[in-house]
Scaffold this motif. Structure first.
Motif: not given
Length: 83
Positions: A48-64
């Motif tokens: 999740l951290e790597a996804l957020c780093e690469v996509l320049e976003c927060q975990p809440g942008d990926l999961l809801r």
């Protein structure tokens, strides 16, 4: 499932392919597909951290979380037989 994965949304916003994201995160495209299609049972915080780093976003942008519709059959965790 009440947890919705919005990786496709972030991929579109970043104009990035699934293959490019998988490569930069360090997971296989097949594993990323399982995650983005909502079939994963869990996700590691490091992923999740790597996804957020690469996509320049927060975990809440990926999961809801979305509540189950009223009357939907609830998924029950298996029990060990104890009452």
């Amino acid at each position: 499932m009440p947890i919705v994965v919005d990786i496709d949304v972030m991929l579109a916003r970043r104009k990035m392919s699934v293959g490019a994201l998988a490569d930069r995160v360090g997971i296989t495209p097949a594993n990323l597909a399982v995650l983005k299609n909502g079939r994963a049972k869990a996700v590691r915080f490091t992923t999740l951290e790597a996804l957020c780093e690469v996509l320049e976003c927060q975990p809440g942008d990926l999961l809801r979380w979305e509540p189950e519709p009223a009357g939907a059959d609830a998924v029950r965790a298996p029990t060990d037989g104890a009452a």
